[in-house]
Scaffold this motif. Sequence first.
Motif, PDB file in Angstrom:
ATOM      1  N   THR A   1       0.660  -1.094   0.267  1.00 38.75           N
ATOM      2  CA  THR A   1       0.029   0.386   0.133  1.00 38.75           C
ATOM      3  C   THR A   1       1.203   1.415   0.084  1.00 38.75           C
ATOM      4  O   THR A   1       0.680   2.671  -0.559  1.00 38.75           O
ATOM      5  CB  THR A   1      -1.051   0.215   0.963  1.00 38.75           C
ATOM      6  OG1 THR A   1      -1.819  -1.661   1.549  1.00 38.75           O
ATOM      7  CG2 THR A   1      -2.187   1.205   0.958  1.00 38.75           C
ATOM      8  N   HIS A   2       2.045   1.161   0.515  1.00 38.59           N
ATOM      9  CA  HIS A   2       3.037   2.161   1.273  1.00 38.59           C
ATOM     10  C   HIS A   2       3.089   2.528  -0.598  1.00 38.59           C
ATOM     11  O   HIS A   2       3.911   3.972  -0.706  1.00 38.59           O
ATOM     12  CB  HIS A   2       3.705   1.805   2.172  1.00 38.59           C
ATOM     13  CG  HIS A   2       5.041   2.849   1.877  1.00 38.59           C
ATOM     14  ND1 HIS A   2       5.684   4.471   1.649  1.00 38.59           N
ATOM     15  CD2 HIS A   2       6.286   2.916   1.181  1.00 38.59           C
ATOM     16  CE1 HIS A   2       5.915   5.150   1.361  1.00 38.59           C
ATOM     17  NE2 HIS A   2       6.943   3.467   1.109  1.00 38.59           N
ATOM     18  N   LYS A   3       4.191   1.886  -1.228  1.00 40.53           N
ATOM     19  CA  LYS A   3       4.580   1.966  -2.675  1.00 40.53           C
ATOM     20  C   LYS A   3       3.279   2.436  -3.383  1.00 40.53           C
ATOM     21  O   LYS A   3       3.326   3.111  -4.654  1.00 40.53           O
ATOM     22  CB  LYS A   3       4.973   0.762  -3.215  1.00 40.53           C
ATOM     23  CG  LYS A   3       6.370   0.356  -2.501  1.00 40.53           C
ATOM     24  CD  LYS A   3       7.126  -0.955  -2.785  1.00 40.53           C
ATOM     25  CE  LYS A   3       7.599  -1.472  -1.777  1.00 40.53           C
ATOM     26  NZ  LYS A   3       9.491  -1.183  -1.937  1.00 40.53           N
ATOM     27  N   LEU A   4       2.290   1.855  -3.729  1.00 41.37           N
ATOM     28  CA  LEU A   4       0.873   2.442  -4.353  1.00 41.37           C
ATOM     29  C   LEU A   4       1.026   3.702  -4.187  1.00 41.37           C
ATOM     30  O   LEU A   4       0.413   4.312  -4.854  1.00 41.37           O
ATOM     31  CB  LEU A   4      -0.249   1.242  -4.039  1.00 41.37           C
ATOM     32  CG  LEU A   4      -0.276   0.269  -5.319  1.00 41.37           C
ATOM     33  CD1 LEU A   4      -1.154  -0.713  -4.409  1.00 41.37           C
ATOM     34  CD2 LEU A   4      -0.377   0.144  -6.056  1.00 41.37           C
ATOM     35  N   THR A   5       1.005   4.087  -2.671  1.00 38.95           N
ATOM     36  CA  THR A   5       0.537   5.430  -2.501  1.00 38.95           C
ATOM     37  C   THR A   5       1.614   6.207  -3.329  1.00 38.95           C
ATOM     38  O   THR A   5       0.639   7.308  -4.062  1.00 38.95           O
ATOM     39  CB  THR A   5       0.131   5.810  -1.278  1.00 38.95           C
ATOM     40  OG1 THR A   5      -0.184   4.805  -0.427  1.00 38.95           O
ATOM     41  CG2 THR A   5       0.123   6.584  -0.410  1.00 38.95           C
ATOM     42  N   VAL A   6       2.534   5.977  -3.150  1.00 36.50           N
ATOM     43  CA  VAL A   6       3.501   6.689  -4.230  1.00 36.50           C
ATOM     44  C   VAL A   6       3.653   6.953  -5.680  1.00 36.50           C
ATOM     45  O   VAL A   6       3.234   8.039  -5.974  1.00 36.50           O
ATOM     46  CB  VAL A   6       4.829   6.544  -3.208  1.00 36.50           C
ATOM     47  CG1 VAL A   6       6.137   7.243  -4.282  1.00 36.50           C
ATOM     48  CG2 VAL A   6       5.120   6.335  -1.783  1.00 36.50           C
ATOM     49  N   LEU A   7       2.666   5.449  -5.929  1.00 37.23           N
ATOM     50  CA  LEU A   7       2.925   5.484  -7.353  1.00 37.23           C
ATOM     51  C   LEU A   7       1.397   6.598  -8.158  1.00 37.23           C
ATOM     52  O   LEU A   7       1.522   6.777  -8.930  1.00 37.23           O
ATOM     53  CB  LEU A   7       2.420   4.336  -7.842  1.00 37.23           C
ATOM     54  CG  LEU A   7       2.449   3.270  -9.575  1.00 37.23           C
ATOM     55  CD1 LEU A   7       4.398   3.373  -9.415  1.00 37.23           C
ATOM     56  CD2 LEU A   7       2.472   1.969  -8.871  1.00 37.23           C
ATOM     57  N   ARG A   8       0.838   6.393  -7.481  1.00 37.72           N
ATOM     58  CA  ARG A   8      -0.661   7.302  -7.443  1.00 37.72           C
ATOM     59  C   ARG A   8      -0.327   8.525  -7.636  1.00 37.72           C
ATOM     60  O   ARG A   8      -0.941   9.436  -8.223  1.00 37.72           O
ATOM     61  CB  ARG A   8      -1.404   7.074  -6.498  1.00 37.72           C
ATOM     62  CG  ARG A   8      -2.037   5.543  -6.520  1.00 37.72           C
ATOM     63  CD  ARG A   8      -3.269   5.381  -5.319  1.00 37.72           C
ATOM     64  NE  ARG A   8      -3.634   4.438  -4.696  1.00 37.72           N
ATOM     65  CZ  ARG A   8      -4.527   3.194  -5.291  1.00 37.72           C
ATOM     66  NH1 ARG A   8      -5.316   4.120  -6.835  1.00 37.72           N
ATOM     67  NH2 ARG A   8      -5.039   2.426  -4.966  1.00 37.72           N
ATOM     68  N   ASP A   9       0.431   9.127  -6.085  1.00 40.10           N
ATOM     69  CA  ASP A   9       0.708  10.522  -6.178  1.00 40.10           C
ATOM     70  C   ASP A   9       1.829  11.244  -7.828  1.00 40.10           C
ATOM     71  O   ASP A   9       1.854  10.631  -8.877  1.00 40.10           O
ATOM     72  CB  ASP A   9       2.532  10.714  -5.376  1.00 40.10           C
ATOM     73  CG  ASP A   9       2.244  12.124  -5.261  1.00 40.10           C
ATOM     74  OD1 ASP A   9       2.426  13.217  -5.972  1.00 40.10           O
ATOM     75  OD2 ASP A   9       2.868  12.858  -4.027  1.00 40.10           O
TER      76      ASP A   9
END
Length: 210
Positions: A12-20
């Motif tokens: 979820t952390h890595k996906l959050t950065v990806l979404r930004d």
Amino acid sequence: MRVHVADHPLITHKLTVLRDRTTPSPTFRALTEELVTLLAYEATRNVSVEPITIQTPVAETQGLALSEPRPLVVPILRAGLGMLEGMVKLVPSAEVGFLGMVRNEETLEPTTYAERLPDDLSDRQCFVLDPMLATGGSLSAAIKFLFDRGAQDVTAICLLAAPEGVAALEKATEGRDVTLVLGALDERLNEKGYIVPGLGDAGDRLYGLV
Ligand SMILES: O=P(O)(O)OC[C@H]1O[C@H](OP(=O)(O)OP(=O)(O)O)[C@H](O)[C@@H]1O
Ligand SMILES: O=c1cc[nH]c(=O)[nH]1
Ligand SMILES: [Mg+2]
């Protein structure tokens, strides 16, 4: 169809950065690879193996080896190409085939513009890579293509999916052995067929606008 949605804080952390929206392409590419390696761990849970006997420096022991034929990994160009390295890092002996597909952004219908796959996929376990499952048109067509060539079972790895796409894929692959592994299941599609909240156009964010 079996659906597995990852439930891990690192994912979820890595996906959050990806979404930004401010995350630049080099970081986006690196994170995509890392995420695929993490998701591939779950996606290969049922990979075909056979028992083997080996000799350690100390004793004989039993272990497992990947069965023949080797798994086939199929990235869907363009965006799926960004997932390939992360997958083969975990399964280095896999073979790789390619499907090039593009969605018409008006009609949302996919077309296939490139194909480089073995003619006969009998007894093959196939792993399809595409970061985005939106309407499901592209992934449904890709998976149908593999079953038409004789694939035994297909596992798709997507970073994000819309519920509409999951439902469409389920309908399109009814009666087939399909597993879907997702980094996250998002809220919905918007009126342009984009995943919400999503991450935008994965191909453009990986490789720039065309
Ligand atoms: O579920 P769907 O509604 O079919 O949409 C998803 C497809 O759209 C994107 O590819 P795109 O057509 O943008 O091509 P690209 O990878 O070259 O950017 C994505 O990578 C999927 O293949
Ligand atoms: O949100 C979406 C939908 C389709 N393709 C993408 O790259 N992103
Ligand atoms: Mg695109």
